[in-house]
Motif scaffolding. Structure first.
Motif, short mmCIF file in Angstrom:
data_model
loop_
_atom_site.label_atom_id
_atom_site.label_comp_id
_atom_site.label_asym_id
_atom_site.label_seq_id
_atom_site.Cartn_x
_atom_site.Cartn_y
_atom_site.Cartn_z
N LEU A 98 28.88 -37.22 -22.88
CA LEU A 98 28.77 -35.64 -22.99
C LEU A 98 27.40 -35.04 -21.87
O LEU A 98 27.52 -34.46 -20.96
CB LEU A 98 28.90 -34.86 -24.18
CG LEU A 98 28.79 -33.40 -24.26
CD1 LEU A 98 29.53 -32.79 -25.50
CD2 LEU A 98 27.37 -32.70 -24.15
N LYS A 122 28.17 -35.87 -18.45
CA LYS A 122 29.11 -35.28 -17.52
C LYS A 122 28.56 -33.66 -17.51
O LYS A 122 28.68 -32.97 -16.34
CB LYS A 122 30.34 -35.01 -18.61
CG LYS A 122 31.40 -34.24 -17.98
CD LYS A 122 32.71 -34.22 -18.73
CE LYS A 122 32.56 -33.40 -20.25
NZ LYS A 122 33.61 -33.05 -20.90
N VAL A 123 27.75 -33.19 -18.53
CA VAL A 123 27.20 -31.68 -18.46
C VAL A 123 26.15 -31.65 -17.26
O VAL A 123 26.18 -30.69 -16.53
CB VAL A 123 27.25 -31.11 -19.77
CG1 VAL A 123 26.31 -29.84 -19.82
CG2 VAL A 123 28.27 -31.01 -20.52
N ASN A 130 27.60 -31.68 -13.98
CA ASN A 130 27.97 -30.52 -13.53
C ASN A 130 27.13 -29.10 -13.30
O ASN A 130 27.03 -28.62 -12.33
CB ASN A 130 29.26 -29.99 -14.75
CG ASN A 130 29.76 -28.82 -14.06
OD1 ASN A 130 29.63 -27.71 -14.79
ND2 ASN A 130 30.79 -28.97 -13.50
N SER A 141 27.40 -26.38 -19.82
CA SER A 141 26.92 -26.56 -18.34
C SER A 141 26.50 -24.89 -18.12
O SER A 141 26.94 -23.81 -18.33
CB SER A 141 27.86 -26.62 -17.45
OG SER A 141 27.32 -26.45 -15.97
N GLN A 183 31.51 -27.62 -26.27
CA GLN A 183 31.75 -28.99 -26.84
C GLN A 183 31.87 -30.05 -25.70
O GLN A 183 32.97 -31.05 -25.31
CB GLN A 183 33.02 -29.01 -27.56
CG GLN A 183 32.89 -28.14 -28.88
CD GLN A 183 33.95 -27.85 -29.34
OE1 GLN A 183 34.38 -28.74 -30.42
NE2 GLN A 183 34.73 -26.72 -29.29
N GLY A 184 31.20 -29.75 -24.57
CA GLY A 184 31.05 -30.52 -23.37
C GLY A 184 31.97 -29.96 -22.32
O GLY A 184 32.22 -30.60 -21.23
N GLU A 185 32.06 -28.76 -22.25
CA GLU A 185 32.96 -28.03 -20.95
C GLU A 185 32.02 -27.88 -20.11
O GLU A 185 30.75 -27.94 -19.87
CB GLU A 185 33.23 -26.60 -21.44
CG GLU A 185 34.33 -26.35 -22.50
CD GLU A 185 33.62 -26.52 -24.11
OE1 GLU A 185 32.51 -26.85 -24.07
OE2 GLU A 185 34.36 -26.54 -24.95
N ILE A 186 32.57 -28.30 -18.84
CA ILE A 186 31.97 -28.20 -17.54
C ILE A 186 33.01 -27.06 -16.65
O ILE A 186 34.15 -26.78 -16.96
CB ILE A 186 32.00 -29.33 -16.64
CG1 ILE A 186 33.36 -29.99 -16.56
CG2 ILE A 186 31.13 -30.35 -17.60
CD1 ILE A 186 33.35 -31.18 -15.73
N ARG A 187 32.06 -26.47 -15.85
CA ARG A 187 32.46 -25.58 -14.79
C ARG A 187 33.43 -26.31 -13.54
O ARG A 187 32.90 -27.31 -13.11
CB ARG A 187 31.53 -24.68 -14.09
CG ARG A 187 31.88 -23.71 -13.21
CD ARG A 187 31.97 -22.34 -13.88
NE ARG A 187 32.29 -21.33 -13.09
CZ ARG A 187 31.60 -20.22 -12.43
NH1 ARG A 187 30.41 -20.33 -12.61
NH2 ARG A 187 32.21 -19.64 -11.76
#
Lengths: 421, 421
Positions: free
Chosen positions: A245, A248-249, A252, A373, B416-420
């Motif tokens: 995570l 990835k974040v 981003n 992000s 929870q780890g979201e990305i744009r």
């Protein structure tokens, strides 16, 4: 337009806006929405007239040797026109923020006390040579029941005049005062100096543009300014973290787009995760050509990193560059963000709940985030429907500012003859 | 205290407050309330020490020939001490405004977005020679999690120093930083000039005092100011009205107390009620010795009225004087209030519902009222629990300002780890 007496001209513009603001504050939702839909229709049916005015600005900009990206921002292409027309329709479809009454409670004296949302009055918008902002600002003013005074970049003056004519016609279509949206018709910079020092005509100034311009406006304004100067946003990778995570974040937040104010500019990594995390994110940055400016401990783990100086901790690069620092504790991370950040948007990546809550509480920024992000700090992503700007001040509106940022809550008191004892 | 370098001294005071503000923002509700109760106890047990310090101020004021009412304001009597001690306990009993999280909503991207209430940081309070304000301001700062810098009137310096020592001890009792409440220890006016121009140390200024002082502070401040200059409050008696209610409420709004900012200063009467209403309220005013300054139509109905000049429509008398005007319509009444009023508090007395709603919407004042007395515009009457001041500005807090006026809402984003994309 040649204007000899800027002070008198701006006083006239301000008085017209102030006078129109009363009718706008009392306007019905239906008439405001009708004006917005009429504006959308007029934009679509005026492609030729807009193209002629825009061509005039483009030709002047090209012959003046304006850089190509600046010329591109000036262009009112059919796509740009359709986008702003759709924006008007979207704003028309939003709920009206004005007139909402909340929290009415009966008091021991017998009176009922609550609050009603009303427009601020008149806002001034100062922006660069993007003619689409003329329509965005005008449509936000209409929906929020405010009058506004627009001062766009001088290179876009002909385009702005053509767009403004459509705005005034659309207001008239809906029975609203065309004076509610004013455009400063001179490129004389003294007009800006007047606009920001007329508290009796203008309630708030919203500047868009470079940091230098916004600093100057803030220093000289005699009315409140909704603004942000910097987006020096941080991602902090905590001692307990999901490494996938985090990679990835962080990727981003830094690389999805380099130019927005909510892109990450600085990465803090807890010492307990530095050896596991930094090589992984370092490989991502290397593959994307992101320069790393690191502290000494970062450089032992990432040989490609150049040495960071103190200035790096305070810098918003808006470019494929990131500063990286290894910290020994959450306390150090929070202190670093509060000391060097710009109070815009900062994120912690952690699986530890108390640490997440402390970061949320103690980082003094407009947006504080957990496990996501910084790029999400945006009015549309937050569900505001429209974004007037972003504020890094704590007074009034903070963070992404929607229509509510152009309103205030006044007290309403309903009685039945109660008197004060 | 003799201080040679005011700039350096104020920078030091500001830095100490700013440093302490971080701990205050993170302080638990329990420790803040413990400090407030400790302060109440210390106030009650320190009567002798306070009396000695206060006697010093009183003696100096009397020998300097200060007017008796001014000397009275200086006095720290046992009653004044008990009142401020009870105030501390009441504030301790109030809910903590800090940490409230509201409106958390899941967005299509997966993130949850809401807002958290946090302190503004450091406020500066500038006030006259009423030592009780020192404790009121300090206790509001503690509860709201802010640090503050207090600059009281020079005649009260010894009393304020003695009170401040108790505040610092109470903060220490509760494990909070004593530096969170700073008192400017010099009577040099240059200190005020510094206090209001340190945006890096002070987030907001709250001045109390005469209009001239507040105007000067507002003009020179480089940070936001929460203030009101005037309370030129109106009562409008509509064409359809309960005359008994109108006489009772108008009497209360004007005569219950003449000096508060929420007392009525101007009376507007619809022409349809002038002949019925004016003689009745005129008799009340005559019996209480209230001078009437009226328009021509008023004077034909009230022979005792003297002719009003234009200046009367703009005047806050704070005295047994009232301006009276007969108007021909609700529109004229609203326009008059918006033109001549001070955007503080205005009331309509009417039995007509649409007229009541139009007055509420269209009068651009911090408090708008129906069928009740302007004297209710007050933080305690509104249920705010404590009043920091009253604001006639539209930005940030408006009207009576409670603890929330010393806070801001920041955005919290939980992911929870979201990305744009």
């Amino acid at each position: 337009m040649q204007i000899d007496d800027i002070a008198a001209y701006m006083a006239h513009v301000g008085a017209a806006a102030r006078a129109a603001s009363t009718a706008m504050a009392a306007a019905s939702t239906a008439s405001k929405d009708r004006a917005l839909r009429a504006l959308a229709a007029r934009l679509r049916s005026s492609a030729d007239a807009l193209a002629i005015a825009n061509a005039c600005d483009i030709a002047a900009a090209e012959s003046a040797g304006l850089a190509a990206p600046m010329v591109d921002r000036l262009r009112l292409t059919p796509k740009v026109i359709e986008t702003v027309a759709e924006g008007c329709e979207q704003i028309a479809a939003m709920p009206d923020p004005i007139g909402e009454i909340t929290g009415v409670k009966r008091r021991p004296s017998g009176i009922s006390v609550g609050q009603m949302r009303v427009p601020l009055g008149v806002f001034g918008m100062i922006y660069e040579s993007r003619p689409n902002v003329t329509i965005e600002a005008a449509s936000l003013a209409v929906k929020s029941g405010n009058a506004c005074i627009l001062r766009g970049g001088s290179e876009a003056l002909h385009s702005n005049l053509a767009l403004w004519a459509l705005v005034q016609a659309a207001l008239a279509d809906a029975g609203l005062p065309p004076d509610a949206v004013q455009l400063v018709q001179t490129t004389d910079r003294a007009a800006v100096g007047r606009l920001i020092t007329m508290p009796e005509r203008v309630d708030v100034i919203i500047p868009r543009g470079g940091k230098g311009l916004i600093e100057r406006i803030s220093a000289e304004a005699r009315v409140p300014v909704i603004k942000h100067l910097d987006g020096n946003c941080h991602v902090y990778v905590d001692a307990e973290v999901d490494l996938d995570l985090a990679v990835k974040v962080t990727d981003n937040a830094k690389t999805q787009k380099y130019s927005p104010c909510n892109a990450a500019e600085s990465l803090l990594v807890h010492a307990a995760q530095a050896a596991a995390f930094l090589p992984r994110i370092g490989a991502v940055f290397a593959a994307k050509g992101v320069e790393v400016r690191g502290c000494e401990r970062t450089r032992t783990l990432l040989p490609q990193a150049v040495a960071a100086t103190e200035a790096d901790w305070a810098t918003e690069y808006l470019a494929p560059v990131i500063s990286v620092k290894v910290v020994d504790s959450l306390d150090e991370a929070i202190a670093h963000v509060n000391r060097w950040g710009s109070h815009h948007t900062d994120a912690i990546l952690t699986t530890n709940h108390p640490n997440a809550m402390r970061f949320l509480r103690e980082v003094d920024s407009a947006s504080v985030m957990v496990n996501t992000s910084t790029r999400f700090a945006d009015g549309f992503e937050y569900g505001l429907g429209a974004e007037i700007g972003i504020s890094t001040d704590k007074f009034h509106a903070r963070g992404p500012v929607g229509l509510e940022g152009l309103t205030s809550m006044k007290w309403v008191v309903l009685g039945q003859g109660e008197i004060r004892q």
